[in-house]
Write a protein that holds these residues in place. Sequence first.
Motif, PDB file in Angstrom:
ATOM      1  N   LEU A  88     -41.872 -58.038 -37.515  1.00 29.49           N
ATOM      2  CA  LEU A  88     -42.851 -59.173 -38.481  1.00 29.49           C
ATOM      3  C   LEU A  88     -42.915 -60.287 -37.360  1.00 29.49           C
ATOM      4  O   LEU A  88     -43.902 -61.123 -37.970  1.00 29.49           O
ATOM      5  CB  LEU A  88     -42.414 -59.418 -39.630  1.00 29.49           C
ATOM      6  CG  LEU A  88     -42.587 -58.052 -40.553  1.00 29.49           C
ATOM      7  CD1 LEU A  88     -41.724 -58.304 -42.034  1.00 29.49           C
ATOM      8  CD2 LEU A  88     -43.736 -57.872 -41.069  1.00 29.49           C
ATOM      9  N   ARG A  89     -42.222 -60.483 -36.609  1.00 28.08           N
ATOM     10  CA  ARG A  89     -42.342 -61.610 -35.598  1.00 28.08           C
ATOM     11  C   ARG A  89     -43.734 -61.513 -34.835  1.00 28.08           C
ATOM     12  O   ARG A  89     -44.231 -60.450 -34.564  1.00 28.08           O
ATOM     13  CB  ARG A  89     -41.279 -61.895 -34.656  1.00 28.08           C
ATOM     14  CG  ARG A  89     -39.963 -62.132 -35.269  1.00 28.08           C
ATOM     15  CD  ARG A  89     -40.090 -63.352 -36.369  1.00 28.08           C
ATOM     16  NE  ARG A  89     -38.784 -63.931 -36.824  1.00 28.08           N
ATOM     17  CZ  ARG A  89     -38.307 -63.488 -37.726  1.00 28.08           C
ATOM     18  NH1 ARG A  89     -38.987 -62.628 -38.631  1.00 28.08           N
ATOM     19  NH2 ARG A  89     -37.196 -64.084 -38.375  1.00 28.08           N
ATOM     20  N   ILE A  94     -40.667 -53.882 -28.325  1.00 26.95           N
ATOM     21  CA  ILE A  94     -39.912 -52.838 -29.095  1.00 26.95           C
ATOM     22  C   ILE A  94     -39.302 -51.855 -28.380  1.00 26.95           C
ATOM     23  O   ILE A  94     -38.049 -51.369 -28.662  1.00 26.95           O
ATOM     24  CB  ILE A  94     -41.391 -52.091 -29.898  1.00 26.95           C
ATOM     25  CG1 ILE A  94     -41.962 -52.983 -31.004  1.00 26.95           C
ATOM     26  CG2 ILE A  94     -40.750 -50.857 -30.499  1.00 26.95           C
ATOM     27  CD1 ILE A  94     -43.072 -52.381 -31.619  1.00 26.95           C
ATOM     28  N   ASP A  95     -39.499 -51.644 -27.031  1.00 20.64           N
ATOM     29  CA  ASP A  95     -38.791 -50.772 -26.198  1.00 20.64           C
ATOM     30  C   ASP A  95     -37.473 -51.176 -25.867  1.00 20.64           C
ATOM     31  O   ASP A  95     -36.435 -50.657 -26.127  1.00 20.64           O
ATOM     32  CB  ASP A  95     -39.489 -50.576 -24.849  1.00 20.64           C
ATOM     33  CG  ASP A  95     -40.753 -49.783 -24.930  1.00 20.64           C
ATOM     34  OD1 ASP A  95     -40.626 -48.695 -25.803  1.00 20.64           O
ATOM     35  OD2 ASP A  95     -41.874 -49.977 -24.569  1.00 20.64           O
ATOM     36  N   ARG A 135     -47.209 -51.288 -34.835  1.00 19.11           N
ATOM     37  CA  ARG A 135     -45.896 -51.457 -34.106  1.00 19.11           C
ATOM     38  C   ARG A 135     -44.694 -50.610 -34.995  1.00 19.11           C
ATOM     39  O   ARG A 135     -44.172 -50.271 -34.011  1.00 19.11           O
ATOM     40  CB  ARG A 135     -45.600 -52.985 -34.345  1.00 19.11           C
ATOM     41  CG  ARG A 135     -45.952 -54.121 -33.385  1.00 19.11           C
ATOM     42  CD  ARG A 135     -45.552 -55.456 -33.952  1.00 19.11           C
ATOM     43  NE  ARG A 135     -45.937 -56.564 -33.028  1.00 19.11           N
ATOM     44  CZ  ARG A 135     -45.590 -57.770 -33.074  1.00 19.11           C
ATOM     45  NH1 ARG A 135     -44.850 -58.187 -33.935  1.00 19.11           N
ATOM     46  NH2 ARG A 135     -46.139 -58.731 -32.207  1.00 19.11           N
ATOM     47  N   THR A 136     -45.054 -50.659 -36.184  1.00 18.58           N
ATOM     48  CA  THR A 136     -43.965 -49.816 -37.011  1.00 18.58           C
ATOM     49  C   THR A 136     -44.163 -48.177 -36.666  1.00 18.58           C
ATOM     50  O   THR A 136     -43.073 -47.670 -36.442  1.00 18.58           O
ATOM     51  CB  THR A 136     -44.484 -49.925 -38.528  1.00 18.58           C
ATOM     52  OG1 THR A 136     -44.484 -51.217 -38.783  1.00 18.58           O
ATOM     53  CG2 THR A 136     -43.585 -49.130 -39.337  1.00 18.58           C
ATOM     54  N   GLU A 141     -41.296 -43.687 -34.123  1.00 19.45           N
ATOM     55  CA  GLU A 141     -41.145 -42.587 -33.175  1.00 19.45           C
ATOM     56  C   GLU A 141     -40.009 -42.581 -32.203  1.00 19.45           C
ATOM     57  O   GLU A 141     -39.150 -42.008 -31.936  1.00 19.45           O
ATOM     58  CB  GLU A 141     -42.525 -42.402 -32.337  1.00 19.45           C
ATOM     59  CG  GLU A 141     -43.455 -41.860 -32.884  1.00 19.45           C
ATOM     60  CD  GLU A 141     -43.214 -40.339 -33.234  1.00 19.45           C
ATOM     61  OE1 GLU A 141     -42.821 -39.732 -32.739  1.00 19.45           O
ATOM     62  OE2 GLU A 141     -43.341 -40.196 -34.702  1.00 19.45           O
ATOM     63  N   LEU A 142     -39.476 -43.843 -32.059  1.00 18.96           N
ATOM     64  CA  LEU A 142     -38.246 -44.197 -31.163  1.00 18.96           C
ATOM     65  C   LEU A 142     -37.204 -44.049 -32.152  1.00 18.96           C
ATOM     66  O   LEU A 142     -36.074 -43.435 -31.533  1.00 18.96           O
ATOM     67  CB  LEU A 142     -38.342 -45.555 -30.637  1.00 18.96           C
ATOM     68  CG  LEU A 142     -39.432 -45.811 -29.755  1.00 18.96           C
ATOM     69  CD1 LEU A 142     -39.667 -47.219 -29.160  1.00 18.96           C
ATOM     70  CD2 LEU A 142     -39.277 -45.011 -28.472  1.00 18.96           C
TER      71      LEU A 142
END
Length: 260
Positions: A88-89, A94-95, A135-136, A141-142
């Motif tokens: 949310l920032r 993300i990686d 993003r979510t 997936e990760l």
Amino acid sequence: MTFTRRYVALGDSFTEGVGDTDPGSPNGVRGWADRVAEQLIHADPSWGFANLAIRGKKMRQILDEQIDAALALEPNLVTIYAGANDILRPRVDIDQLMDRYDDGVRRLRESGADVVLFTGFDASASAVFGTTRGRTAIYNELVREIADRRGALIVDYWRLREFQDWGYWDVDRMHMSTAGHTLMAVRVLEAMSASHRIDLPELAERPALRRLAQVRADAQWAREYLTPWVGRRLRRVSSGDGLSAKYPALVHPRWASGAS
């Protein structure tokens, strides 16, 4: 009391139980993790429970502050959901975030604990939070890759379509309601193939509002919940500042004497 089986819950407001108001519980909330623990203890009183989750925590804080504390309790079972507050920032790598998450899950699994992970919720129905849907999806997936690599169970929140019903959400539209936390407890227990005595909640029908009434309701929500939420982020403060974990040590909480 000596506990031969130990369940430790880690995370942020989702796991702390925000939205499931209970004045008799620490921090004034109960939540799905507490309800899962209740069922485990009801089936086998040798279970002890600790809930280290604190609202507003980002992934780095959860990993730095809660992993070691959890390992010190020598858990047999850990549930962890981290990263929602990071997503949310305005900016997030993300990686890099998930590399750290993978390392945290690795440490938990190498301790011998069973670990349950969660994907993120599909907020496409929210005009505000739906903007983070992409993003979510990447995060999810990760998370699935981490679960596969580390041998963790996964509760696929993204695919639990029943949570698209607003009856499962609190008035702040950010956290699950009591009904939502109850349903989540059932889904977690099902993912663990654990028995339970939880009845799924029946939702009261919510009549559709006329356009003007909906505009007014949205404006009131923005004043009471969205604006303060944005303000905390601008000031770099958290709703969890000053709060302690609900159950930092293994316990049988007051509700563990019988399932409900």
